[in-house]
Design a protein around this motif. Sequence first.
Motif, short mmCIF file in Angstrom:
data_model
loop_
_atom_site.label_atom_id
_atom_site.label_comp_id
_atom_site.label_asym_id
_atom_site.label_seq_id
_atom_site.Cartn_x
_atom_site.Cartn_y
_atom_site.Cartn_z
N GLY A 655 48.22 -18.07 16.57
CA GLY A 655 47.67 -17.81 15.25
C GLY A 655 48.74 -17.77 14.19
O GLY A 655 49.95 -17.83 14.49
N PRO A 656 48.37 -17.68 12.93
CA PRO A 656 49.34 -17.65 11.84
C PRO A 656 50.20 -16.40 11.93
O PRO A 656 49.72 -15.30 12.14
CB PRO A 656 48.46 -17.62 10.59
N ARG A 657 51.50 -16.58 11.77
CA ARG A 657 52.42 -15.45 11.84
C ARG A 657 53.74 -15.87 11.22
O ARG A 657 54.03 -17.06 11.08
CB ARG A 657 52.64 -15.01 13.29
N ILE A 658 54.55 -14.90 10.86
CA ILE A 658 55.89 -15.16 10.34
C ILE A 658 56.87 -14.95 11.50
O ILE A 658 56.91 -13.88 12.10
CB ILE A 658 56.24 -14.23 9.18
N VAL A 659 57.59 -15.99 11.83
CA VAL A 659 58.52 -15.96 12.95
C VAL A 659 59.92 -16.19 12.42
O VAL A 659 60.18 -17.22 11.77
CB VAL A 659 58.16 -17.02 14.01
N GLY A 660 60.85 -15.26 12.69
CA GLY A 660 62.24 -15.44 12.32
C GLY A 660 62.99 -16.24 13.37
O GLY A 660 62.75 -16.09 14.58
N SER A 661 63.87 -17.10 12.94
CA SER A 661 64.65 -17.92 13.86
C SER A 661 65.98 -17.23 14.12
O SER A 661 66.83 -17.15 13.24
CB SER A 661 64.87 -19.31 13.27
N GLY A 662 66.13 -16.67 15.33
CA GLY A 662 67.36 -15.96 15.68
C GLY A 662 68.35 -16.87 16.38
O GLY A 662 68.18 -18.08 16.51
N ALA A 663 69.46 -16.24 16.87
CA ALA A 663 70.48 -17.02 17.57
C ALA A 663 69.95 -17.54 18.90
O ALA A 663 70.36 -18.60 19.36
CB ALA A 663 71.73 -16.18 17.77
N ARG A 664 69.04 -16.81 19.51
CA ARG A 664 68.47 -17.22 20.79
C ARG A 664 66.94 -17.30 20.65
O ARG A 664 66.32 -16.49 19.97
CB ARG A 664 68.86 -16.25 21.90
N TRP A 665 66.38 -18.23 21.37
CA TRP A 665 64.94 -18.49 21.26
C TRP A 665 64.14 -17.41 22.01
O TRP A 665 64.46 -17.03 23.12
CB TRP A 665 64.63 -19.86 21.86
#
Length: 926
Positions: A655-665
């Motif tokens: 579903g719709p969400r805000i996902v931060g892109s970190g150093a590791r997946w």
Amino acid sequence: MDVNGTGFVLVIGRTGWLGEGTPGQAAEPPEGLAWHSADHTLRLAQLPFVFPERSGNRRLGPADRRGAARDRYGNWFWIGPDHDEVRLQTLGTAGSTRFWPRPQPCLAAEPPTGDFAPAGSAAPQAQRLAGLAVTDDHHLAVGVPDVPGLLVFDLHAGGPPTTLTWPTALRPVDMAAAPGGGLWILDGTGGPGAARYWGLDRLWRIRDLAEPGEAPPPPEDFLPLPTGSVGGPGDPADRGPGSGNGERGSPAEVATGWAVAIEALPDGSVLVLDRGDPHPAQVLRMRGTRELGRIPLAPIVGPVDLAFLGDAGGVAGTVFVAESQGDQAFALALAADGSTLTPQTRYLPMRLFSGKALVASRDQVHYDLGERWLPVTDRHSPRYVGAASLERGPFDAGEPGTVWHRLAIDGRFPPGTGIAVLSRTADQPDALELTAWREEPAPYLRGAGSEVPYHRFGARGAPDAGTVEVLLQRARGRYLQVRLQLSGDGRHTPRLWALRVHRPRFSYLQHYLPDLYRDDPEAADFLDRYLANTEGLLTEHEGRIAAAQRLLDITSLDAEHIAWLGGWLGATTDPAWDEARSRLLVQHAVELFGRRGTVRGLVEAVRLATDPCPDSTIFDGTPVPGFGVRVVEAFRTRTVSPPATSGGAGAVTSGPRIVGSGARWLVDEGRGELDRRYREFVVARHPDVAALEAVWGRSVAAVDGDFAEPFPPLTPGSHREATERREFMVASLAVPYADVSAQDATAYRGFLAQRYREPAALSAAWGLIGGSQLRSFDEVALPGAAVPSDGPALQDWFSFASGYLPTVRMAHRFTVLVPMSLDSSDAARADRLAQVTRVVEQERPAHTGYEVRPYWAAFRVGEARVGLETSLAQGSRFVALVLGEGRMAQGQLGGGHPWDVPDRWVVGRDRILPRTGSTRTEAGHG
């Protein structure tokens, strides 16, 4: 008491055999007998062995003494045969080299002329040397009578010696290192009968040996004048004459016939060996100028040297004296108060002792044979007196007219030895002295062992150990006294451990035969004694039956029956185990079998088999202290997975969400982000698709010439591709990821079945509708070219690959870590590992796999052992560490002066400030 009501009087232990002496102490043995405390037996007295005089043998004298010592690292120093050099033999070498004087460079044939000449161009004059010692703070002192004075070598720092000069005559006869540093010097300047000794402290100052209240020392007393510095805080360069300290010292006179050796004692006193002439040889104990005692050394004739080995503390210890023939040493026990020397009967041969010195080093005394130094070893070759006797009793039966039955003795009776028994009885104790001794029949060795049920003396099969017995013939009376006459051939002795005298006799004649057989007194007496032999055999069997419960008590069971009792419980004892270990196994078999297959049970079984001194604490749950056997289950060593999503285990991954892109997946970043990162990783390593295909060995999917394949959920078949995929997972994934192959499909289905229980629940969670719904978990297949889509399916896949699958693979596997000592050999380690492996193979659960590994407690977190500035050095105490042939933890690292050396300047420990006048200021000194 036996089954017939016949009891016995027991004689055992020193007090039992010898009786009471002084309050709280046993009496001394009679002449010709000795008590042996090691095995608690009474035996014939041992005679000191004196080596017979060899024809043509030249006796050693004081002129043969040259002085020798050993330093703390095992290097030997001694004065050469011409008394003009010091020889050195380093640890591990066979020959010696000259230590001093150092070899001089070759000189030109014509010495240079003019006002100048090279320094040291003239060879040093040869000096006569006498006396040598190595002090506790690692200085070598050598006496030089011609100076007169001492040469002092710093064995830590090296370099030339310091010369300490005496303004008056000094002729060192012997030297000894004083405890805690310093030196004792026996001075023979005045010749035989006029010896004296000097004391130097650890700062090389002369000690004042005069007792308080004595007259002040004469004007010629002095401090030695150094010509160089010994080096270190408070060196004697600042304490010589003229330094203004006003300290003076004096020697102590020794009233002897001919003093030839000196030895230090731990309490600050000294032993001086007096060779004799005209009086017999003796040892004097001195403290300062006060004589504490004179101890004769008879029958030692013309001793040449002595050495002292101390016990736990005080002056108690053993004094070794070398006799002038050079064939043997004598050992004498020095009492705790230092007042007596008791000769010991040890045989200490010395082969071709040349007389350099007796040297006490590392709890052992050594002597010289040429350039070899051999330990003085006790050779067991005893000599005993031929015969002796002992009287015991009177023993009280409590009733007048008691018929004493038989006498039994536990002991060892080697061939060539014998024992005779005499007895006398009376109804009044005073009448015993008026009664003649009666000789009893010769004792015989019982073939069945002791007459006491289940009691055995000596090991099974020992031909000279057991129980001897004699049937007492006419011993009738309330009181009995026995005399034992021991005899031997001079090389062997009987050894008596316990004596039992049985009374009263249970008479078969009185209990089982009609009165007719007692009408004739003489015949009745003979018949009674005759039937006593039968009574002895039958009573022995009856006693065993009556005491059969002892066969079920592991604490009192004979060693030969332990395996039999263990068989009742199914506990098989190892034939190589000692008795105590086997008893523990049978005693705790029920507890051990109840925990069989568990970690605790496995550790207990391994400890029982390998601990050097096992006891019952193994089975009471007491934790193994520190360095012990450890069992590590493999699943506990797996990498712990962090939360698969940034929101934790219950986070929404669809579903719709805000996902931060970190150093590791993370999983909640979705499959698309995972595939993008994977493509970037591959493209960064390979410039184009053609190069990638050449490396991977297959064609790859590409879009507009760029690599376009997703992250593969299963391990690729190409080794290079699998390696790069693994490197990507290590660098980019926040969760561990196992190598998954097609063989893991069953495990995947089992994981989903445990999680969802019903196929319908799985279909609902994954959003499967219509014909795609699952009717059975067997319809679930492993992901194909890409991981499942976002949502619960992706979450389930990574839970399986990162958590469930590694745990399943590590289940039922464990490692046994066995502690090892760094000092043990490779063969010893291999034997210990093999022993543990046998135990683990027997005790592990059948479905488990294991490995046995050694470990060393050598490294600690936060403590560096080897740094970049460390170098492996070579020297007198260090050797090169060869890679592949040694272990790093066993190598010794080179360094500077030890920090515990108090009289050296040590870099990093001592801080030196400028002098103020003639006073040295020291700061920072520990």
